[in-house]
Design a protein around this motif. Structure first.
Motif, PDB file in Angstrom:
ATOM      1  N   THR A   3       0.847  -1.361  -0.175  1.00  0.00           N
ATOM      2  CA  THR A   3       0.340  -0.059  -0.361  1.00  0.00           C
ATOM      3  C   THR A   3       0.862   1.430   0.051  1.00  0.00           C
ATOM      4  OG1 THR A   3      -2.123  -0.433   1.606  1.00  0.00           O
ATOM      5  CG2 THR A   3      -1.830   1.300   1.048  1.00  0.00           C
ATOM      6  N   LEU A   4       0.883   2.053  -1.135  1.00  0.00           N
ATOM      7  CA  LEU A   4       1.441   3.511  -0.957  1.00  0.00           C
ATOM      8  C   LEU A   4       0.284   5.022  -0.203  1.00  0.00           C
ATOM      9  CD1 LEU A   4       3.494   5.017  -1.502  1.00  0.00           C
ATOM     10  CD2 LEU A   4       2.454   5.067  -3.666  1.00  0.00           C
ATOM     11  N   TRP A   5       0.560   4.792   1.143  1.00  0.00           N
ATOM     12  CA  TRP A   5       0.198   6.389   1.362  1.00  0.00           C
ATOM     13  C   TRP A   5       0.431   7.943   0.666  1.00  0.00           C
ATOM     14  CZ3 TRP A   5      -3.853   5.169   4.391  1.00  0.00           C
ATOM     15  CH2 TRP A   5      -4.365   4.133   5.557  1.00  0.00           C
ATOM     16  N   HIS A   6      -0.231   8.096   0.792  1.00  0.00           N
ATOM     17  CA  HIS A   6       0.163   9.830   0.519  1.00  0.00           C
ATOM     18  C   HIS A   6      -1.101  10.929   0.282  1.00  0.00           C
ATOM     19  CE1 HIS A   6      -2.365   9.822  -3.950  1.00  0.00           C
ATOM     20  NE2 HIS A   6      -1.222   8.333  -3.424  1.00  0.00           N
ATOM     21  N   GLY A   7      -1.203  11.685  -0.371  1.00  0.00           N
ATOM     22  CA  GLY A   7      -1.876  12.720   0.210  1.00  0.00           C
ATOM     23  C   GLY A   7      -1.977  14.012   0.850  1.00  0.00           C
ATOM     24  N   GLY A   8      -0.730  14.385   1.924  1.00  0.00           N
ATOM     25  CA  GLY A   8      -0.949  14.233   2.735  1.00  0.00           C
ATOM     26  C   GLY A   8       0.010  14.924   3.483  1.00  0.00           C
ATOM     27  N   LEU A  13       8.003  11.845  13.021  1.00  0.00           N
ATOM     28  CA  LEU A  13       8.358  12.115  14.350  1.00  0.00           C
ATOM     29  C   LEU A  13      10.120  11.494  14.455  1.00  0.00           C
ATOM     30  CD1 LEU A  13       5.659  11.103  16.777  1.00  0.00           C
ATOM     31  CD2 LEU A  13       6.236  13.821  15.113  1.00  0.00           C
ATOM     32  N   ILE A  14      10.794  11.025  13.478  1.00  0.00           N
ATOM     33  CA  ILE A  14      12.249  11.146  13.798  1.00  0.00           C
ATOM     34  C   ILE A  14      12.776  12.099  14.496  1.00  0.00           C
ATOM     35  CG2 ILE A  14      14.141  10.503  12.838  1.00  0.00           C
ATOM     36  CD1 ILE A  14      12.830   8.656  10.342  1.00  0.00           C
ATOM     37  N   ASN A  15      12.727  13.295  14.144  1.00  0.00           N
ATOM     38  CA  ASN A  15      12.938  14.866  14.618  1.00  0.00           C
ATOM     39  C   ASN A  15      11.844  15.162  14.284  1.00  0.00           C
ATOM     40  OD1 ASN A  15      13.404  16.326  11.762  1.00  0.00           O
ATOM     41  ND2 ASN A  15      14.843  14.886  11.732  1.00  0.00           N
ATOM     42  N   GLU A  16      11.999  16.735  14.606  1.00  0.00           N
ATOM     43  CA  GLU A  16      11.174  17.777  15.222  1.00  0.00           C
ATOM     44  C   GLU A  16      10.851  18.020  13.669  1.00  0.00           C
ATOM     45  OE1 GLU A  16      10.367  21.443  17.533  1.00  0.00           O
ATOM     46  OE2 GLU A  16      11.769  20.854  18.156  1.00  0.00           O
ATOM     47  N   THR A  17      11.281  18.035  12.955  1.00  0.00           N
ATOM     48  CA  THR A  17      10.881  18.758  10.745  1.00  0.00           C
ATOM     49  C   THR A  17      10.724  18.013  10.467  1.00  0.00           C
ATOM     50  OG1 THR A  17      13.258  18.342  11.095  1.00  0.00           O
ATOM     51  CG2 THR A  17      12.104  20.735  11.991  1.00  0.00           C
ATOM     52  N   ASP A  18      11.293  17.179   9.969  1.00  0.00           N
ATOM     53  CA  ASP A  18      11.011  15.563   9.560  1.00  0.00           C
ATOM     54  C   ASP A  18       9.636  15.542   8.818  1.00  0.00           C
ATOM     55  OD1 ASP A  18      11.819  13.780   7.452  1.00  0.00           O
ATOM     56  OD2 ASP A  18      11.426  12.070   8.700  1.00  0.00           O
ATOM     57  N   VAL A  19       9.582  15.659   7.793  1.00  0.00           N
ATOM     58  CA  VAL A  19       8.552  15.844   7.250  1.00  0.00           C
ATOM     59  C   VAL A  19       7.893  15.180   5.729  1.00  0.00           C
ATOM     60  CG1 VAL A  19       5.849  16.927   6.036  1.00  0.00           C
ATOM     61  CG2 VAL A  19       7.198  17.849   7.742  1.00  0.00           C
ATOM     62  N   GLU A  20       7.429  13.905   5.140  1.00  0.00           N
ATOM     63  CA  GLU A  20       7.416  13.298   3.573  1.00  0.00           C
ATOM     64  C   GLU A  20       6.215  13.615   2.833  1.00  0.00           C
ATOM     65  OE1 GLU A  20      10.411  12.212   2.955  1.00  0.00           O
ATOM     66  OE2 GLU A  20      11.417  12.304   4.901  1.00  0.00           O
ATOM     67  N   GLU A  21       6.219  13.334   2.204  1.00  0.00           N
ATOM     68  CA  GLU A  21       5.281  12.902   1.536  1.00  0.00           C
ATOM     69  C   GLU A  21       4.107  11.898   1.309  1.00  0.00           C
ATOM     70  OE1 GLU A  21       6.634  15.795  -2.185  1.00  0.00           O
ATOM     71  OE2 GLU A  21       6.235  13.605  -2.896  1.00  0.00           O
ATOM     72  N   ASN A  32       9.220   2.093   2.937  1.00  0.00           N
ATOM     73  CA  ASN A  32      10.339   2.492   3.087  1.00  0.00           C
ATOM     74  C   ASN A  32       9.303   4.229   3.137  1.00  0.00           C
ATOM     75  OD1 ASN A  32      12.582   4.853   2.101  1.00  0.00           O
ATOM     76  ND2 ASN A  32      13.141   3.629   0.716  1.00  0.00           N
ATOM     77  N   VAL A  33      10.288   5.798   3.225  1.00  0.00           N
ATOM     78  CA  VAL A  33       9.260   7.000   3.114  1.00  0.00           C
ATOM     79  C   VAL A  33       9.935   7.615   2.631  1.00  0.00           C
ATOM     80  CG1 VAL A  33       8.722   8.173   5.150  1.00  0.00           C
ATOM     81  CG2 VAL A  33       8.636   6.227   5.527  1.00  0.00           C
ATOM     82  N   GLY A  34       9.334   8.622   1.827  1.00  0.00           N
ATOM     83  CA  GLY A  34      10.118   9.567   1.507  1.00  0.00           C
ATOM     84  C   GLY A  34       8.975  10.120   0.049  1.00  0.00           C
ATOM     85  N   ASP A  35       9.701  11.229  -1.322  1.00  0.00           N
ATOM     86  CA  ASP A  35       9.054  11.697  -2.152  1.00  0.00           C
ATOM     87  C   ASP A  35       7.744  10.343  -3.245  1.00  0.00           C
ATOM     88  OD1 ASP A  35      10.028  13.884  -1.756  1.00  0.00           O
ATOM     89  OD2 ASP A  35      12.021  13.070  -3.566  1.00  0.00           O
ATOM     90  N   TYR A  36       7.004  10.921  -2.790  1.00  0.00           N
ATOM     91  CA  TYR A  36       5.753  10.195  -3.325  1.00  0.00           C
ATOM     92  C   TYR A  36       6.306   9.120  -4.953  1.00  0.00           C
ATOM     93  CZ  TYR A  36       1.062   8.905  -6.237  1.00  0.00           C
ATOM     94  OH  TYR A  36       0.267   8.947  -6.932  1.00  0.00           O
ATOM     95  N   ASP A  37       6.827  10.251  -5.794  1.00  0.00           N
ATOM     96  CA  ASP A  37       6.456  10.057  -7.065  1.00  0.00           C
ATOM     97  C   ASP A  37       7.702   9.393  -7.267  1.00  0.00           C
ATOM     98  OD1 ASP A  37       4.836  11.334  -8.250  1.00  0.00           O
ATOM     99  OD2 ASP A  37       6.618  12.488  -8.734  1.00  0.00           O
ATOM    100  N   VAL A  38       8.862   9.039  -6.683  1.00  0.00           N
ATOM    101  CA  VAL A  38       9.724   8.157  -6.162  1.00  0.00           C
ATOM    102  C   VAL A  38       9.554   7.040  -5.481  1.00  0.00           C
ATOM    103  CG1 VAL A  38      12.241   7.649  -5.731  1.00  0.00           C
ATOM    104  CG2 VAL A  38      12.007  10.014  -6.246  1.00  0.00           C
TER     105      VAL A  38
END
Length: 529
Positions: A3-8, A13-21, A32-38
């Motif tokens: 399953t690929l979760w995306h769209g938000g 919470l690896i650190n305070e600023t880490d936000v992924e697609e 894996n976690v990262g850019d949607y297209d990748v």
């Protein structure tokens, strides 16, 4: 297939600023976690579904590190008086409830809190007799370390002026030595033993009710203590196994085992295969009561009642023997300790009988500490199990109990973190509201919602990131699962809490309008708004 979760936003919470697609999940694990297209390109051959978060924010699954799951369900099913704000209102609510209770049957209610009433009057036998002398009445205090009953309840229990306080319990008495109906800790059992058993159909209903509410509030797991309160510990455990079946219902339950039933529960589980979602945790031990009823064990007397410094559930030697037996069972312990003297006794026991290598004990509540005790805690493999919401509920009346001098070391969550101590966060539901956003709010603001002041003991405020870690990484550390739960990263379980908005972009009072969009356990949606 995955399953690929995306769209938000994916707040790892690896650190305070880490936000992924996006996050890609397969077989219940984050791949894996990262850019949607990748991610879409890299895993296109194994992606079987894509789920769009529609602008919501995903966090690691919230886990309540200390609650009573069946008790929470009971609170939802029973008469709840925790929000009643006066004796007159309490009598009115109880009187209305009597209309559906046959004469002679018990009227039961949960959660009275005299600190909400004018002059802090406890609703004792004399007040409850105004409600009824033909029905026995029992109301548990909000802390669950005390209850009140009326004259008929005392009569049925054969509690009178000659009754001796049981070990670890206290019967409140008037000036003539007559019991007032206010019973603390182990003395409660003199009344509770009379309450007709509801049966395990009711227990199962309470657990299912609790789980539905936990999912609705975004919880993917909880560390719960329930096994010694419903007549049959084995059957209570079997109820957990049956309700959390791992197929229709997935919830990661870590069950504390009260020391009085530890032998039979461990014997039962030794001969059966492990359950994928229900596991035994530490052996639970109570050392003292609560600040509200002045039964938390302090090293000095209460400021508003110099005649007492609280009450020990066990002697120092008795506590050590229980910890020793837990070690013989190869188990860590979880010790309820609210006062600083009970904390000292607990540390003494943990130092004398260390936990097995690779495991951690936990200490629950730690509402009153002392600096030298924190230094000793730094040398122990221990997790501190705190409930931030108590700050909002217990202040300002706790200042009367402790006085200004001790407030510096009271509910001192930031101090604990600054001493590099591991902390986990829970609600202690049904004593406090289950909603994790209320816990986060209390940890960050140290006040009730919408109040306009800087917060009680302002220097002990946590950041939002620190508060979120209590309910994610901290809860995982409490049970030795920090390498597989608590953040969103490759190899970690696919347990997620999805909120309608990003808390980091809002003020604390605005968090209270945020709702849970989805609760996901093992990549299975357990709740959807």
């Amino acid at each position: 297939m995955g399953t690929l979760w995306h769209g938000g936003k994916i707040r790892t919470l690896i650190n305070e600023t880490d936000v992924e697609e996006a996050v890609y999940v397969r077989n219940g694990k984050v791949i894996n976690v990262g850019d949607y297209d990748v991610l879409r390109r890299d895993f296109q051959e194994t992606i079987s579904e894509e789920i769009n978060l529609q602008g919501a924010t995903m966090y690691p699954g919230f886990v309540d590190s200390h609650l009573h799951m069946i008790g929470h369900g009971e609170k939802l099913l029973k008469l709840d008086v925790s929000e009643v704000s006066s004796i007159q209102e309490l009598k009115s609510v109880l009187g209305s409830a009597l209309e559906s209770v046959s004469e002679g049957e018990w009227l039961l209610a949960e959660g009275f809190n005299e600190n909400l009433y004018q002059e802090h009057t406890v609703p004792d036998r004399y007040i409850l007799d105004e409600v009824s002398i033909n029905h026995p009445i029992m109301i548990t205090r909000v802390c669950r370390h005390a209850l009140v009953t009326n004259s008929l309840g005392l009569q049925l229990a054969e509690v009178n002026g000659q009754t001796i306080d049981p070990p670890g319990g206290l019967i409140e008495r008037d000036d003539k030595g007559i019991p007032t109906g206010y019973m603390h800790d182990q003395a409660q059992e003199l009344i509770k033993i009379l309450i007709p058993e509801e049966g395990f159909n009711y227990i199962e209903k309470a657990l299912r009710t609790s789980l539905n509410d936990l999912f609705r509030n975004g919880y993917t797991g909880g560390h719960s203590e329930d096994l010694n309160y419903y007549g049959d510990a084995r059957q209570t455990l079997e109820t957990f196994y049956r309700v959390i079946d791992g197929e229709k219902t997935k919830f990661r339950a870590n069950l504390l085992v009260h020391h009085e039933v530890a032998d039979e529960i461990i014997e039962l589980t030794d001969d059966r295969p492990s359950h994928p979602y229900v596991e035994l945790g530490s052996i639970k031990i109570f050392t003292d009561g609560a600040l509200g009823g002045r039964t938390a064990l302090l090293s000095e007397a209460y400021s508003d009642d110099p005649s007492t410094n609280g009450m020990a559930i066990h002697t120092k030697e008795g506590l050590e023997l229980i910890v020793k037996h837990a070690r013989e069972l190869k188990m860590p312990v979880a010790i309820h300790t609210i006062g600083d003297l009970s904390l000292e006794y607990a540390i003494d026991a943990l130092e004398k009988y260390p936990v097995l290598p690779g495991k951690r004990d936990r200490l629950i509540h730690l509402q009153v500490t002392r600096k030298e005790l924190l230094t000793r805690l730094q040398e122990l493999p221990v997790v501190l199990d705190i409930q931030p919401r108590f700050v909002a509920s217990d202040f300002p009346w706790v200042e009367e109990r402790l006085g200004q001098k001790r407030l510096e070391d009271a509910f001192a969550w930031k101090t604990l973190l600054n001493h590099h101590l591991i902390c986990a966060g829970g609600s202690d539901a049904p004593i406090e509201p289950i909603n994790p956003l209320l816990g986060l709010h209390a940890a960050v603001t140290r006040r009730k919602p919408y109040e306009n002041h800087k917060g009680y003991s302002e220097k002990e405020k946590l950041s939002l990131f620190e508060a979120l870690q209590l309910f994610t990484k901290g809860s995982a550390q409490a049970i030795g699962r920090e390498k597989e739960r608590g953040i969103i990263a490759p190899g970690y379980t696919a347990d997620f809490t999805v909120l309608t908005k990003d808390l980091f972009e809002l003020s604390p009072d605005e968090w209270l309008n945020v709702t849970v969009e989805k609760t996901i356990v093992d990549n299975s949606v357990m709740y959807e708004k």
